[in-house]
Design a protein around this motif. Structure first.
Motif, mmCIF file in Angstrom:
data_model
loop_
_atom_site.group_PDB
_atom_site.id
_atom_site.type_symbol
_atom_site.label_atom_id
_atom_site.label_comp_id
_atom_site.label_asym_id
_atom_site.label_seq_id
_atom_site.Cartn_x
_atom_site.Cartn_y
_atom_site.Cartn_z
ATOM 1 N N GLY A 187 0.816 -1.214 0.000
ATOM 2 C CA GLY A 187 0.000 0.000 0.000
ATOM 3 C C GLY A 187 0.845 1.258 0.000
ATOM 4 O O GLY A 187 0.323 2.360 0.149
ATOM 5 N N CYS A 188 2.141 1.109 -0.146
ATOM 6 C CA CYS A 188 3.041 2.264 -0.107
ATOM 7 C C CYS A 188 3.491 2.639 -1.523
ATOM 8 O O CYS A 188 3.095 2.011 -2.498
ATOM 9 C CB CYS A 188 4.252 1.948 0.770
ATOM 10 S SG CYS A 188 3.785 1.718 2.496
ATOM 11 N N VAL A 189 4.333 3.676 -1.599
ATOM 12 C CA VAL A 189 4.811 4.135 -2.898
ATOM 13 C C VAL A 189 5.674 3.050 -3.541
ATOM 14 O O VAL A 189 6.581 2.500 -2.904
ATOM 15 C CB VAL A 189 5.626 5.439 -2.746
ATOM 16 C CG1 VAL A 189 6.298 5.820 -4.072
ATOM 17 C CG2 VAL A 189 4.735 6.571 -2.259
ATOM 18 N N ASP A 190 5.378 2.736 -4.804
ATOM 19 C CA ASP A 190 6.172 1.777 -5.568
ATOM 20 C C ASP A 190 7.419 2.515 -6.072
ATOM 21 O O ASP A 190 7.341 3.360 -6.966
ATOM 22 C CB ASP A 190 5.311 1.267 -6.735
ATOM 23 C CG ASP A 190 6.032 0.203 -7.551
ATOM 24 O OD1 ASP A 190 7.274 0.275 -7.658
ATOM 25 O OD2 ASP A 190 5.340 -0.678 -8.085
ATOM 26 N N LEU A 191 8.563 2.205 -5.459
ATOM 27 C CA LEU A 191 9.783 2.965 -5.744
ATOM 28 C C LEU A 191 10.193 2.881 -7.212
ATOM 29 O O LEU A 191 10.664 3.858 -7.789
ATOM 30 C CB LEU A 191 10.934 2.482 -4.856
ATOM 31 C CG LEU A 191 10.812 2.839 -3.365
ATOM 32 C CD1 LEU A 191 12.002 2.278 -2.596
ATOM 33 C CD2 LEU A 191 10.710 4.340 -3.153
ATOM 34 N N ASP A 192 10.016 1.714 -7.820
ATOM 35 C CA ASP A 192 10.381 1.573 -9.224
ATOM 36 C C ASP A 192 9.494 2.447 -10.105
ATOM 37 O O ASP A 192 9.970 3.107 -11.034
ATOM 38 C CB ASP A 192 10.277 0.109 -9.665
ATOM 39 C CG ASP A 192 11.343 -0.744 -8.984
ATOM 40 O OD1 ASP A 192 12.426 -0.176 -8.673
ATOM 41 O OD2 ASP A 192 11.098 -1.939 -8.758
ATOM 42 N N ALA A 193 8.202 2.437 -9.795
ATOM 43 C CA ALA A 193 7.273 3.266 -10.560
ATOM 44 C C ALA A 193 7.623 4.739 -10.375
ATOM 45 O O ALA A 193 7.557 5.530 -11.321
ATOM 46 C CB ALA A 193 5.834 3.009 -10.109
ATOM 47 N N LEU A 194 8.003 5.099 -9.176
ATOM 48 C CA LEU A 194 8.381 6.491 -8.911
ATOM 49 C C LEU A 194 9.621 6.853 -9.716
ATOM 50 O O LEU A 194 9.657 7.863 -10.426
ATOM 51 C CB LEU A 194 8.641 6.686 -7.409
ATOM 52 C CG LEU A 194 9.033 8.105 -6.977
ATOM 53 C CD1 LEU A 194 7.904 9.090 -7.256
ATOM 54 C CD2 LEU A 194 9.398 8.143 -5.491
ATOM 55 N N GLU A 222 13.997 7.997 1.177
ATOM 56 C CA GLU A 222 14.448 7.686 -0.176
ATOM 57 C C GLU A 222 13.543 8.366 -1.212
ATOM 58 O O GLU A 222 14.008 8.874 -2.239
ATOM 59 C CB GLU A 222 14.419 6.157 -0.352
ATOM 60 C CG GLU A 222 15.292 5.665 -1.474
ATOM 61 C CD GLU A 222 15.283 4.136 -1.573
ATOM 62 O OE1 GLU A 222 14.965 3.470 -0.562
ATOM 63 O OE2 GLU A 222 15.577 3.642 -2.663
ATOM 64 N N ILE A 223 12.252 8.365 -0.915
ATOM 65 C CA ILE A 223 11.278 8.968 -1.831
ATOM 66 C C ILE A 223 11.511 10.471 -1.983
ATOM 67 O O ILE A 223 11.636 10.981 -3.105
ATOM 68 C CB ILE A 223 9.832 8.716 -1.314
ATOM 69 C CG1 ILE A 223 9.503 7.229 -1.398
ATOM 70 C CG2 ILE A 223 8.824 9.556 -2.082
ATOM 71 C CD1 ILE A 223 8.276 6.819 -0.592
#
Lengths: 474, 441
Positions: A187-194, A222-223
């Motif tokens: 449910g968190c930010v998808d780092l790869d997609a970001l 990191e985000i």
């Protein structure tokens, strides 16, 4: 119940004003109102009873448990109301000379001190009147910042799919293109997609943390770093600030700008939908772009600073929030946060045996989302049916069908101002409803049974809109 | 554990045990240690209610409440009947959220439906929303309703309140369309300049009635000019003046907006106030924010719901025309109670007396040597004078007599008189001004 217009009798009313003590001046005929003004004509007794009857057909925090997720329905302290009614505040004209408004400025300065410290920011504006208004303001600060640096190509705002609907709507109002990125399996930010979407055209990121499923994103540093390295700015949606205040600060997590919902986190009442207050706090790099009042600055408005509404914002709402913060102090602010998170975890744990939690970990923050998809498959009872059944039990339903990434979502936010007994009772009722779904689902499809009305026909309302009362002889 | 938290420390320990957590710290383990606060916030300790009361009351005493207020410019002191404050303080109204759950919110929904009806009556328009933040943001939202791909320029009259101009400019800056000013001539919109400014890319024209200087504009003629060019016509109206003046509907407006504060809200250093918005039926579905509609429940009984939600941000997200979510519901309720209590005759009296007293005061000032009233033609309860001495000298002398004088503007001083000011107070204020002018000239 009758409308106030249906109770009206011509000739009734009260005398509120003395007779005019100067010669009467009237408008030339061509400027006069062309038709009689139809307003209710009632005695004061009737008006009082009409609104008392309406009040009985309303449900506020003071009527009972109100675990409406994302809305932070905590108790609204009475002292805050009393302070807001002081004539020394209510009677002050917004354009009085500065030397006669030192008290109002002291209120704003004190609120600024508390909110900048709690968010880790350098400056603040109180002009925005609500959360969405604050989002729009914060995005305009980001736009003005990039443009001042001659950087006109940063047109994209990255927003996770779990975000509040106001985020994308505000971004478009501020002239940005919205890039929606999916959430990962937690449910968190998808780092790869970001990573795949960050670039030289990135104006910034809008993030709610903890997000709308009540989870604090462990990759937050990191985000925000990824956005900064690309030259973008980080916007913190403060709708869920109750979950972190006194524990961690947006300014320390790499955010450049944040809006707060004083009508959520800082205990000012929601008033049936407003007035709220959505101050925007920011880092020093954005402070030069903060809005102002043109008339107060002696300008005609055609150029100068940004402005979101007249004057300085919903002052009396800020005053209530300041009173609340003075009462809580440093420890109290942290305690409120911890109490809210404790209550949410207690409630989640109490229901988890029958209702799966969306993106379940071993804990949540200030709110959590139940996923009723399996219940619906097994029994036909939907999140809506459960919500409506809660009404029969005197509990205001949680937020339904949000976030959109959970299909049969019920989002609970109990807040810190509820007692253990209240939570236990709600947990018990939710268990009873779970049983009922298996035994008498038909009953639940038609709930509520003992409310002011049965389920309303929303399709009819939208297809054939009746948006005002029509007198018989129009 | 803290203010407004029912659970005792023991109960919290029991709750932690039930969850299976050692302490609340367990819930914050996703927060990176490097940013977790190790020290308390650098803020004062919490205080008892009595201490807080003393502190806030002391702040309020740092303000000066004037006995007589002759200043308006967007914030107006009108009489607020006692019952208005009591009804709008009812805790069921105060502590409720937006009425998402119609089955337990009929009272709030009905009160908004009644408010919408009253705004329609005041303006003559077909439909009203449940309110927005204030008059200035209502004006900016109205402009946004008119824009399309081909028409991206908004015209605003130079006789508009500066805060409204700046707010429209800000919203235009956001979405990337242009605001252009239509100049004024002798305190009113320059009609010839408007006709010239109405190019094919103009989406709308905004005019304030009565305008910033208190003058009534020829809104019917302006509207005809605007419509001939195929643009939309927005009028920003003082709701008190609407009790006596030609309605925006009759003037041909497509959208009517305004600052609802005169309808029962205190001055309150600028807020919370009330933005009202009403439109023709052709434009109803473009209105931003909440709208309440009548329908039937499953038993066939009359019921009220939030409706036309397909316009709104929670459904449309980035395709929504506006992001409005919270509005000013309690202020809308206040306005409805005010209008119900005053009744049609009471509101008309408040408007009529404000206008009459302002004209009486203007006449007193005009009799002072060196003072000129700038307004010509019809005006409402505000007017501009030039003074033979520095405005500050006059305003300071008035302040010494507990009178808040008019607002200094570039044309002179902008005065406002409402029904709460008596003839005696006006005579006294005029005498002070006469004395200052005589002494200095």
């Amino acid at each position: 119940m009758q409308l106030i217009f249906e109770k009206s009798k011509q000739g009734r009313g009260s005398m509120m004003l003395p007779a005019c003590d100067v010669p009467e001046v009237i408008l030339p005929e061509e400027l006069q109102r062309e038709k009689a003004l139809r307003l209710p004509e009632l005695s004061e007794t009737e008006i009082s009873r009409h609104y008392t009857a309406l009040a009985k057909r309303a449900h506020g925090v003071n009527d009972g448990f109100y675990p409406l997720g994302s809305c932070t329905m905590k108790y609204n302290p009475r002292i805050d109301e009393e302070m807001a009614a002081l004539p020394g505040f209510a009677g002050i004209h917004p354009l009085q000379p500065a030397e006669t408004t030192a008290g109002c400025r002291q209120v704003l300065d004190t609120a600024k001190q508390y909110l900048c410290e709690a968010t880790g920011m350098d400056d603040i504006t109180f002009q925005p009147a609500a959360g969405a208004h604050g989002e729009f303001t914060g995005l305009l600060l980001m736009k003005a910042y990039h443009e001042a640096r001659g950087d006109f190509n940063r047109k994209k705002i990255i927003i996770p799919d779990a975000a509040h609907g106001t985020n994308p709507a505000s971004a478009v109002m501020a002239g940005f293109t919205v890039i929606t990125i999916p959430s990962n399996e937690h449910g968190c930010v998808d780092l790869d997609a970001l990573r795949a979407n960050v670039g030289e055209d990135t104006a910034g990121l809008m993030l709610t943390n903890p997000n709308t499923v009540g989870i604090f994103d462990p990759n937050i540093l990191e985000i925000t770093d990824m956005i900064h390295k690309a030259g973008g700015l980080n916007y913190y949606d403060g709708a869920n600030f109750n979950a972190i205040m006194g524990v961690v600060r947006p300014g320390d997590m790499g955010f450049d700008v944040v809006h707060l919902n004083l009508h959520k986190t800082f205990a000012t009442p929601h008033g049936g939908g407003g007035p709220g207050s959505g101050p925007v706090a920011c880092k020093a790099i954005l402070a030069p772009y903060l809005p102002a009042s043109a008339i107060q600055s002696g300008q005609d408005g055609t150029e100068g600073k940004l402005q979101l509404k007249a004057f300085y914002g919903n002052f009396l709402v800020v005053l209530r929030a300041m009173t609340y913060m003075l009462t809580l102090g440093a420890e109290g602010i942290r305690s409120a946060c911890e109490g809210a998170v404790l209550n949410a975890n207690y409630m989640m744990k109490g229901m988890q045996d029958v209702y799966p939690v969306a993106y379940a970990g071993d804990h949540c923050m200030h709110e959590f989302v139940l996923d009723l998809e399996h219940l619906k498959k097994e029994t036909g009872v939907s999140a809506l049916d459960v919500a409506k059944s809660l009404i029969d039990n005197g509990i205001h339903p949680p937020t339904m069908y949000f976030p959109l990434i959970v299909h049969e979502a019920l989002m609970f936010e109990p807040t810190e101002t509820e007692s253990r007994e209240t939570l236990d009772e709600a947990i018990e009722i939710m268990h009873q409803l779970y049983q009922m779904a298996r035994e008498d689902s038909e009953q639940m499809h038609h709930a509520p049974h003992h409310a002011q009305i049965k389920r309303p026909d929303e399709v009819l309302a939208a297809r054939q809109p009746v948006l005002r009362y029509q007198w018989e002889q129009a | 554990m803290g203010q407004y938290i029912p659970s005792t420390r023991e109960e919290q320990q029991e709750m932690l045990a039930a969850i299976g957590a050692e302490s609340v710290a367990a819930f914050f383990k996703d927060v990176p240690d490097s940013v977790l606060l190790k020290e308390p916030l650098n803020l004062p300790a919490g205080k008892s209610e009595l201490e807080v009361r003393r502190e806030v009351e002391a702040m309020s005493r740092q303000n000066k409440v004037f006995g007589t207020i002759l200043r308006g410019a967007g914030a107006y002191q009108h009489y607020i009947p006692s019952i208005v404050k009591y009804i709008s303080a009812k805790e069921e109204f105060v502590t409720a959220y937006t009425p998402y759950q119609a089955e337990m919110s009929q009272g709030i929904l009905q009160s908004i439906f009644e408010y919408q009806t009253m705004i329609c009556e005041l303006t003559g328009m077909d439909a009203s929303n449940a309110s927005v933040y204030d008059g200035a943001s209502a004006a900016a939202e109205a402009v946004a309703m008119c824009r399309d791909r081909k028409r991206t320029v908004a015209l605003v009259s130079a006789t508009t309140h500066p805060d409204v101009v700046a707010t429209i400019r800000t919203y235009c800056y956001g979405a990337g369309y242009e605001m252009r000013m239509v100049p004024e001539k002798d305190g009113r919109t320059d009609a010839a300049a408007l006709a010239e400014a109405l190019t094919a890319d103009v989406c709308c024209f905004y005019v304030q009635q009565p305008n910033f200087y208190g003058n009534f504009e020829d809104c019917t003629a302006l509207g005809e000019t605007v419509h001939q060019a195929g643009a939309k016509y927005i009028m920003g109206c003082n709701p008190m003046a609407l009790a006596v003046m030609k309605t925006p509907a009759a003037c041909g407006a497509d959208i009517a907006v305004g600052e609802g504060q005169p309808l029962g809200m205190p001055l309150a250093y600028g807020g919370p106030y009330l933005g009202f918005m009403a439109a023709t039926s052709a434009m109803t579905r473009k209105l931003p924010g909440r709208i309440v509609g009548e329908t039937k429940d499953a038993d066939g009984n009359r019921a009220y719901v939030l409706t036309l939600q397909a316009r709104e941000q929670h459904i449309r997200r980035e395709k929504a025309s506006s992001n409005v979510c919270s509005n000013q519901a309690l202020c809308a309720l206040t306005a409805a109670v005010y209008m119900s209590t005053m009744g049609p005759e009471g509101v008309r009296q408040a408007a009529g007396q404000s206008m009459s007293k302002a004209h009486y005061f203007a006449q007193l000032l005009a009799e002072i040597p060196g003072v000129t009233v700038q307004n010509q033609g019809a005006w409402f309860h505000e007017f501009v004078t030039t003074l033979p001495v520095a405005a500050e000298t006059v305003l300071n002398a008035l302040a010494e007599q507990d009178i808040l004088g008019g607002l200094p503007v570039k044309e002179g001083v902008l005065w406002c008189v409402t029904e709460v000011v008596s003839k005696e107070q006006l005579d006294k204020a005029a005498a002070v001004i006469r004395e200052v002018c005589a002494a200095c000239s």
